[in-house]
Design a protein around this motif. Structure first.
Motif, mmCIF file in Angstrom:
data_model
loop_
_atom_site.group_PDB
_atom_site.id
_atom_site.type_symbol
_atom_site.label_atom_id
_atom_site.label_comp_id
_atom_site.label_asym_id
_atom_site.label_seq_id
_atom_site.Cartn_x
_atom_site.Cartn_y
_atom_site.Cartn_z
ATOM 1 N N TYR B 328 0.790 -1.252 0.000
ATOM 2 C CA TYR B 328 0.000 0.000 0.000
ATOM 3 C C TYR B 328 0.817 1.294 0.000
ATOM 4 C CZ TYR B 328 -3.614 -3.283 1.521
ATOM 5 O OH TYR B 328 -4.453 -4.359 1.637
ATOM 6 N N LEU B 408 -1.998 7.667 4.260
ATOM 7 C CA LEU B 408 -2.829 7.212 3.140
ATOM 8 C C LEU B 408 -4.166 6.632 3.616
ATOM 9 C CD1 LEU B 408 -0.018 5.416 1.125
ATOM 10 C CD2 LEU B 408 -1.396 7.267 0.199
ATOM 11 N N GLY B 409 -4.318 6.497 4.932
ATOM 12 C CA GLY B 409 -5.549 5.914 5.469
ATOM 13 C C GLY B 409 -5.684 4.435 5.160
ATOM 14 N N VAL B 410 -4.563 3.726 5.092
ATOM 15 C CA VAL B 410 -4.622 2.301 4.745
ATOM 16 C C VAL B 410 -4.139 1.425 5.907
ATOM 17 C CG1 VAL B 410 -4.343 2.713 2.276
ATOM 18 C CG2 VAL B 410 -2.310 2.373 3.686
ATOM 19 N N ASP B 412 -5.615 0.071 8.239
ATOM 20 C CA ASP B 412 -6.486 -1.022 8.686
ATOM 21 C C ASP B 412 -6.865 -1.959 7.548
ATOM 22 O OD1 ASP B 412 -7.824 0.954 7.379
ATOM 23 O OD2 ASP B 412 -9.659 0.799 8.579
ATOM 24 N N LEU B 413 -6.181 -1.874 6.401
ATOM 25 C CA LEU B 413 -6.608 -2.695 5.255
ATOM 26 C C LEU B 413 -5.988 -4.090 5.271
ATOM 27 C CD1 LEU B 413 -6.682 -0.212 2.255
ATOM 28 C CD2 LEU B 413 -8.568 -1.073 3.627
#
Lengths: 76, 413
Positions: B328, B408-410, B412-413
Motif C-alpha cells: 500500500y 494514506l488511510g490504509v 487497517d486494510l
C-alpha cells in the motif's frame, strides 16, 4: 450492447499503489467467497494485484484487454 | 593527506582560471562524512585506494597509450599493468580481458561477439526474465518472438527450463545469464546452467556485473562480464572471452582492447578500477561474512514490519543485496522519508513519475512492485560505519512505513 458486467472497481487512470488500495478497501467489507471484477491500466497493477491477493489469501485471474487489464478476484 | 593536497591544488588551479563548475560541486557537498548513510552502492563512493590511484594516475597516465613519446609509453605501461592486475583478480589471462565504457557496453559487446561468430548456426539468444534489460533487448532484437525464460518465486532459473527452451524452437546462437541478481540477490545455478549449454554445444555469457568482486568468479563460462563499480571502483565494464571461444564482432576491425572497442579506455579510470578490484579480492572472505550478517539483520527487521514482503533467496544469494516491498505504500515516499533521516536507499517501484514500468525483476517473480526498497551495501572499507547505517535503517523502517500508511488511510486494510 455489451453483456459485460459492470466492474466493481474501475481503477483505470490510477497509478500504483492506488489500484491495490481501492481493491483492498472494497474487499475488506465483503465476505469470503465473493467475486470482484476490477479494471486497471497501470502496468504495475499486473504484478501488484496478484501479489496482494497472495498475501491476503485471495485468488485472482487476469485478462488483458488491449488498453487495460481485467482482474477477477475471489476473496479467500 | 595525499588526497587533500591533490584536491587543494586542483581547486586552486581551476579558481585561478575563473572556472565555476568546481563551485557547483563545492556548494552541493555539505561536508558530511564521505558515503554517510549510503546503503545504495550500485554506484558506490570510490574505495580510498582507488581514489588515490586515480589521483596519481591523473598525473602519470593521462596520455593516449598509442603515442610513441614518453608520456604515451608511460600510459601504455600503466594500462598493461591495470589489465594484468584485473585479469588476475578475475582468474583470467590479460589477453582474454578487455575494458569497456560500462557494464552494459561490455554485456552488449560480449553478446554481439558470440552472436556474430555463430550467425550461420543459429540466431536466437536465450536469457531469463530477471536478467538485465540490455540482455532482454538484445534477445528481442535477435528474435521478435522472444519470450524470456521464466523463474521461480525466488527469482531462480531452473536448468530444466533452459534445457526445454533450447530444445524448442529454432537453433540458438548464445545463452546469456546472470551469476546472481543485482536487485534481489538470488544466485543462479551457473554450473548446472553451463552443463546444459555444454550438452547443447552453446556458448554461455555470464553476467557478473552485480556479483563479480563480491563473490568468487564462476568456474565455468565462455564469456564473463563485470563492472568495477560493484567493488567501489569507477564505473567501468570488463569483459573476459575465454581462449578458444568462437568470438567475432560484426563491426569494422578495431585496434583497441583486442579489437573489441573503437577507443582505448582512459588510463586513470582503468588503473583505479584494477586497484579497487584488487582491494576487494583481498578482503573478500571477511567482507562477505560481515555483509551477509548485515543483510540477515535487514531481512529480519523488514519481515517484522506488517505486510512487508522480503524478496529473493534468504540463503543462496549475494552477500550485500536485499530488497523488500511494503504493501500500500509507494517506493518514492519511503526513499524520501528515509533520505530525510539520513539513510540512502534505492527503489525498483514505478510509482515515481520518472518511470512508467515497474522493476521487471520483481514482476517476473510475482512480487509486489510498489513500496519497494532496495539495499546494496557498500564495502566496509569504503564505508567503515555501514553497520551503524544498517541499524539506523532497521530502527527507522517500522515508523516510516506506519506513518506513510496512516497518511494514506490504509493502516487497517
Amino acid at each position: 450492447m455489451s453483456t459485460e458486467p459492470e466492474p466493481d472497481l474501475d481503477a483505470r487512470g490510477l497509478k500504483c499503489p492506488l489500484p491495490v488500495i481501492r481493491l483492498a478497501r472494497l474487499a475488506r467489507e465483503l465476505p469470503s467467497g465473493t467475486t470482484l471484477l476490477a479494471l486497471a491500466d497501470d502496468p504495475a497493477a499486473e504484478a501488484d494485484i496478484p501479489a496482494w491477493a497472495r498475501m491476503r489469501g485471495h485468488t485472482v485471474t487476469l485478462e488483458q484487454r488491449g488498453g487495460h487489464t481485467a482482474y477477477v478476484v475471489v476473496l479467500g | 593527506m595525499v588526497v587533500l593536497r591533490h584536491r587543494g591544488t586542483f581547486l586552486r588551479r581551476l579558481l585561478e582560471h575563473g572556472q565555476t563548475l568546481v563551485h557547483e560541486a563545492e556548494l552541493l557537498w555539505d561536508g558530511s562524512r564521505y558515503g554517510a548513510g549510503v546503503l545504495d552502492a550500485t554506484r558506490s563512493p570510490l574505495h580510498p585506494s582507488a581514489r588515490e590511484t586515480l589521483l596519481a594516475a591523473l598525473e602519470a597516465g593521462w596520455a593516449d597509450p598509442r603515442r610513441l613519446h614518453r608520456e604515451g609509453r608511460r600510459a601504455r605501461h600503466l594500462l598493461d599493468r591495470a589489465r594484468e592486475s584485473l585479469a588476475a583478480s578475475l582468474g583470467a589471462r590479460p589477453d582474454e580481458m578487455s575494458f569497456h565504457p560500462s557494464g552494459a557496453h561490455a554485456l552488449r559487446t560480449g553478446l554481439a561477439g558470440l552472436r556474430h561468430a555463430r550467425r550461420r548456426v543459429g540466431t536466437r539468444v536465450l536469457t531469463s526474465a530477471v536478467d538485465q534489460a540490455v540482455l532482454l533487448n538484445e534477445a528481442h532484437d535477435a528474435d521478435a518472438g522472444f519470450r524470456p525464460l521464466s523463474v521461480d518465486r525466488l527469482g531462480r532459473l531452473a536448468p530444466e527450463t533452459l534445457r526445454l527452451a533450447v530444445a524448442q524452437g529454432p537453433p540458438v546462437a548464445a545463452v546469456a545469464l546472470q551469476q546472481a541478481n543485482g536487485e534481489v540477490g538470488t544466485s543462479q545455478p551457473v554450473e548446472d546452467l553451463f552443463s546444459v549449454c555444454r550438452e547443447a554445444r552453446l556458448p554461455l555469457l555470464v553476467d557478473g556485473t552485480a556479483s563479480l568482486g563480491r563473490v568468487d568468479p564462476p568456474g565455468t563460462y565462455d564469456v564473463l562480464v563485470g563492472d568495477a563499480s560493484t567493488v567501489a571502483g569507477p564505473p567501468l565494464g570488463v569483459l573476459v572471452v575465454r581462449t578458444g571461444t568462437r568470438f567475432d564482432l560484426p563491426d569494422p576491425r578495431w585496434e583497441p582492447e583486442h579489437g573489441r572497442e573503437p577507443a582505448d579506455p582512459w588510463v586513470p579510470v582503468a588503473l583505479a578500477a584494477a586497484e579497487a578490484w584488487q582491494q576487494a579480492v583481498h578482503v573478500r572472505p571477511d567482507e562477505s561474512t560481515s555483509a551477509r550478517a548485515l543483510v540477515d539483520r535487514i531481512r529480519g527487521a523488514a519481515a517484522a514490519v506488517p505486510d512487508v514482503d522480503v524478496v529473493g533467496d534468504p540463503v543462496d544469494r549475494l552477500p550485500h543485496v536485499v530488497t523488500f516491498s511494503a504493501l500500500y505504500v509507494d517506493g518514492e515516499s519511503i526513499v524520501d522519508a528515509l533520505d530525510r533521516r539520513g539513510i540512502v536507499v534505492a527503489s525498483g517501484s514505478a510509482c515515481t513519475s520518472s518511470r512508467l514500468e515497474p522493476s521487471h525483476v520483481l514482476a517476473a517473480m510475482g512480487s509486489l512492485t510498489h513500496g519497494n526498497v532496495r539495499v546494496t551495501l557498500p564495502l566496509e572499507s569504503v564505508s567503515p560505519r555501514r553497520a551503524e547505517d544498517v541499524e539506523a535503517l532497521c530502527r527507522e523502517l517500522p515508523g516510516v512505513v506506519a506513518e506513510l500508511r496512516s497518511r494514506l488511510g490504509v493502516g487497517d486494510l
